[in-house]
Design a protein around this motif. Structure first.
Motif, PDB file in Angstrom:
ATOM      1  N   PHE A   8      80.566  88.289  35.194  1.00  0.00           N
ATOM      2  CA  PHE A   8      79.829  87.108  35.644  1.00  0.00           C
ATOM      3  C   PHE A   8      78.350  87.444  35.716  1.00  0.00           C
ATOM      4  CE2 PHE A   8      77.949  84.426  38.939  1.00  0.00           C
ATOM      5  CZ  PHE A   8      78.221  83.182  38.407  1.00  0.00           C
ATOM      6  N   PRO A  40      74.789  85.769  36.919  1.00  0.00           N
ATOM      7  CA  PRO A  40      74.269  84.642  37.700  1.00  0.00           C
ATOM      8  C   PRO A  40      73.522  83.594  36.871  1.00  0.00           C
ATOM      9  CG  PRO A  40      73.935  86.676  38.902  1.00  0.00           C
ATOM     10  CD  PRO A  40      74.442  87.057  37.535  1.00  0.00           C
ATOM     11  N   LYS A  80      75.522  80.509  35.840  1.00  0.00           N
ATOM     12  CA  LYS A  80      76.047  79.599  36.856  1.00  0.00           C
ATOM     13  C   LYS A  80      75.758  78.126  36.549  1.00  0.00           C
ATOM     14  CE  LYS A  80      76.473  79.229  41.829  1.00  0.00           C
ATOM     15  NZ  LYS A  80      76.114  79.820  43.117  1.00  0.00           N
ATOM     16  N   LYS A 121      78.811  75.474  36.081  1.00  0.00           N
ATOM     17  CA  LYS A 121      78.914  74.316  36.968  1.00  0.00           C
ATOM     18  C   LYS A 121      78.995  73.029  36.150  1.00  0.00           C
ATOM     19  CE  LYS A 121      76.879  74.868  41.288  1.00  0.00           C
ATOM     20  NZ  LYS A 121      75.688  74.872  42.159  1.00  0.00           N
TER      21      LYS A 121
END
Length: 115
Positions: free
Chosen positions: A93, A95, A98, A102
């Motif tokens: 993952f 950041p 993100k 989403k």
């Protein structure tokens, strides 16, 4: 051996080999076996990818991405399967990803609520 996964792979092979003329069932079975081997290579206990989830992913790809001109090409299947599992079972993952994740989550939820 998962019969559900075998069935999903056969349906995928059938869709990618669909034609207006008869298609040899043996050719479909051979391609199905190739899809099955590729799928089984993605099985992973650490990422919680089992044959039931593999069957669901193969079914999704058969409905969403498989088209007859693909015929015996398996590279698209391998690449799409990797992409699907990278989204559903990420092994890394970042950041910066993100906002995109989403957005996917939102769009998927919207699509599911419309069903």
């Amino acid at each position: 051996m998962s019969e559900e996964l075998r069935h999903a792979c056969f349906e995928l092979a059938r869709v990618t080999n669909w034609d207006m003329t008869p298609v040899d069932t043996a050719a479909i079975q051979t391609l199905s076996d190739s899809f099955y081997e590729i799928a089984m290579d993605q099985e992973s206990a650490s990422l919680n990818i089992d044959t039931a989830l593999l069957a669901q992913a193969v079914g999704y790809l058969a409905h969403a991405h498989a088209i007859p001109p693909m015929q015996n090409d398996t590279s698209w299947f391998y690449n799409m399967l990797i992409a699907v599992f990278e989204i559903t079972r990420p092994n890394r993952f970042v950041p910066d990803d993100k906002p995109f994740l989403k957005e996917m989550l939102y769009d998927i939820a919207e699509s599911l609520s419309a069903c």
